[in-house]
Design a protein around this motif. Structure first.
Motif, PDB file in Angstrom:
ATOM      1  N   GLU A  61      -0.286   7.159  -0.492  1.00 11.35           N
ATOM      2  CA  GLU A  61      -0.831   7.814  -1.682  1.00 11.35           C
ATOM      3  C   GLU A  61       0.078   7.571  -2.893  1.00 11.35           C
ATOM      4  OE1 GLU A  61      -2.788  12.127  -2.892  1.00 11.35           O
ATOM      5  OE2 GLU A  61      -1.438  12.016  -1.179  1.00 11.35           O
ATOM      6  N   THR A 120     -14.248  10.455   7.217  1.00  4.98           N
ATOM      7  CA  THR A 120     -13.128   9.521   7.104  1.00  4.98           C
ATOM      8  C   THR A 120     -11.905  10.193   6.480  1.00  4.98           C
ATOM      9  OG1 THR A 120     -12.511   7.303   6.317  1.00  4.98           O
ATOM     10  CG2 THR A 120     -13.951   8.587   4.877  1.00  4.98           C
ATOM     11  N   PRO A 122      -8.812  10.292   3.390  1.00  6.45           N
ATOM     12  CA  PRO A 122      -8.796   9.986   1.960  1.00  6.45           C
ATOM     13  C   PRO A 122      -8.632   8.476   1.752  1.00  6.45           C
ATOM     14  CG  PRO A 122      -7.338  11.826   2.460  1.00  6.45           C
ATOM     15  CD  PRO A 122      -7.784  11.273   3.772  1.00  6.45           C
ATOM     16  N   ASN A 123      -9.144   7.965   0.655  1.00  2.69           N
ATOM     17  CA  ASN A 123      -9.226   6.509   0.455  1.00  2.69           C
ATOM     18  C   ASN A 123      -7.874   5.797   0.409  1.00  2.69           C
ATOM     19  OD1 ASN A 123     -11.567   4.966   0.547  1.00  2.69           O
ATOM     20  ND2 ASN A 123     -11.303   4.293  -1.560  1.00  2.69           N
ATOM     21  N   HIS A 124      -6.779   6.547   0.111  1.00  2.00           N
ATOM     22  CA  HIS A 124      -5.465   5.872   0.069  1.00  2.00           C
ATOM     23  C   HIS A 124      -4.976   5.503   1.473  1.00  2.00           C
ATOM     24  CE1 HIS A 124      -4.317  10.212   0.348  1.00  2.00           C
ATOM     25  NE2 HIS A 124      -3.472   9.739   1.246  1.00  2.00           N
ATOM     26  N   ASN A 126      -5.349   3.358   4.212  1.00  3.20           N
ATOM     27  CA  ASN A 126      -6.108   2.103   4.188  1.00  3.20           C
ATOM     28  C   ASN A 126      -6.965   1.851   5.420  1.00  3.20           C
ATOM     29  OD1 ASN A 126      -3.830   1.660   5.743  1.00  3.20           O
ATOM     30  ND2 ASN A 126      -2.968   0.100   4.412  1.00  3.20           N
ATOM     31  N   ALA A 129     -10.223   3.418   4.682  1.00  5.97           N
ATOM     32  CA  ALA A 129     -10.905   2.652   3.624  1.00  5.97           C
ATOM     33  C   ALA A 129     -11.520   1.372   4.187  1.00  5.97           C
ATOM     34  CB  ALA A 129      -9.917   2.322   2.503  1.00  5.97           C
ATOM     35  N   ARG A 132     -14.531   2.139   6.241  1.00  6.57           N
ATOM     36  CA  ARG A 132     -15.631   2.448   5.316  1.00  6.57           C
ATOM     37  C   ARG A 132     -16.278   1.161   4.807  1.00  6.57           C
ATOM     38  NH1 ARG A 132     -15.242   6.820   0.383  1.00  6.57           N
ATOM     39  NH2 ARG A 132     -17.080   6.188  -0.775  1.00  6.57           N
ATOM     40  N   GLN A 133     -15.461   0.130   4.552  1.00 15.85           N
ATOM     41  CA  GLN A 133     -16.012  -1.175   4.139  1.00 15.85           C
ATOM     42  C   GLN A 133     -16.979  -1.712   5.192  1.00 15.85           C
ATOM     43  OE1 GLN A 133     -13.213  -4.300   3.057  1.00 15.85           O
ATOM     44  NE2 GLN A 133     -11.981  -2.841   1.911  1.00 15.85           N
ATOM     45  N   LYS A 148     -23.213   8.597  -1.268  1.00 12.47           N
ATOM     46  CA  LYS A 148     -21.861   9.183  -1.299  1.00 12.47           C
ATOM     47  C   LYS A 148     -21.839  10.625  -0.783  1.00 12.47           C
ATOM     48  CE  LYS A 148     -19.686   6.118  -4.539  1.00 12.47           C
ATOM     49  NZ  LYS A 148     -19.532   5.776  -5.933  1.00 12.47           N
ATOM     50  N   GLU A 153     -14.390  12.794   2.929  1.00 12.55           N
ATOM     51  CA  GLU A 153     -12.981  12.399   3.062  1.00 12.55           C
ATOM     52  C   GLU A 153     -12.181  13.644   3.420  1.00 12.55           C
ATOM     53  OE1 GLU A 153     -11.533  10.308  -0.370  1.00 12.55           O
ATOM     54  OE2 GLU A 153     -13.149   8.833  -0.308  1.00 12.55           O
TER      55      GLU A 153
END
Length: 269
Positions: A61, A120, A122-124, A126, A129, A132-133, A148, A153
């Motif tokens: 983060e 999932t 949090p986006n930080h 990886n 993330a 999620r891709q 969304k 998250e």
């Protein structure tokens, strides 16, 4: 250590280290940047031959990796696993997280799910993330628009179940969770809300641990092969320790994952 995946990685590291006559020390950052910095400061003073690190959530983060880059510049043998960053030049061992997220979501789509929630990190963080891709890629291929409102998250410093409950206010027919703790929480909420799993709602988790195996119904998971990852990481590290004279060229090992089908998803159609 609450995540089965990390305990299996440590078992793999210990197995590989012992086979080569090395002992391991295990230290926990508890996702704290400060603790990670302090621990690495102590370990890098010559008390260990090399380091295997999964980067703390808070470090990811903050995007401050100077304490890890310092190990590289001091030529301390180093391997990153699972949570890695491109800007650190060292050996790495990772799971194909994009492929795993894609595999799980594609399976749900092929079995009739159209409103797939994703639980999932949090986006930080990886790995979340990247998964999620893969989730979004499978939805795009199936001409399903990413909503969304169906992506939660989770902040692990707060109550996990309460956060997961929010997605059940939406019209969903499947859940893809990035670890088995989130999947088990989703299963509990689904039961409380009167869903029949898998008839009304399919659930896929990540990490093939005891929680997934002994849940009722048992949870379909993506098996990450943590033991293999640990063995690969320690083999890379020992190779680096014992061949110091060689010209350093970082290696990256990508471990593929498998879908382990259980009772929480409909049988393949």
């Amino acid at each position: 250590m609450v995540h089965h995946f990390f305990s299996t990685v440590i078992m793999g590291i210990e197995d590989g280290a012992n086979a080569k006559g090395y002992n391991i020390m295990v230290c926990f950052s508890n996702e704290s940047y400060k603790k990670e910095v302090e621990t690495l400061k102590v370990l890098s003073n010559g008390s260990v031959d090399g380091l295997i690190i999964s980067i703390a959530s808070e470090t990811l983060e903050n995007k401050d990796f100077n304490h890890i880059k310092g190990l590289v510049s001091e030529e301390i043998p180093l391997v990153l696993f699972d949570r890695v960053v491109d800007e650190i030049s060292c050996d790495k061992v990772v799971v194909d997280d994009v492929g795993a997220g894609y595999k799980a979501t594609k399976y749900l789509v092929e079995n009739g799910s159209k409103k797939i929630a994703m639980i999932t990190t949090p986006n930080h963080v990886n790995v979340g993330a990247l998964r999620r891709q893969g989730y979004e890629k499978a939805l795009i291929e199936a001409y399903i628009k990413t909503d969304k409102k169906l992506i939660i998250e989770v902040d692990e410093s707060k109550d996990i179940k309460t956060q997961i409950e929010k997605v059940f206010h939406e019209d969903i027919d499947a859940v893809f969770a990035v670890n088995e703790i989130y999947a088990a929480n989703a299963m509990r909420v689904a039961k409380e809300k009167g869903f029949n799993v898998p008839k009304d709602l399919s659930i896929i988790g990540f990490t093939d641990g005891l929680i997934s195996e002994y849940s009722s119904p048992s949870i379909t998971t993506i098996a990450q092969h943590g033991f293999t990852m640990g063995k690969q990481a320690v083999e890379l590290l020992i190779e680096r320790i014992e061949n110091e004279a060689e010209i350093f060229k970082p290696k990256k090992i990508v471990i593929s994952s498998d879908l382990k089908l259980r009772e929480s998803t409909k049988p393949s159609s």
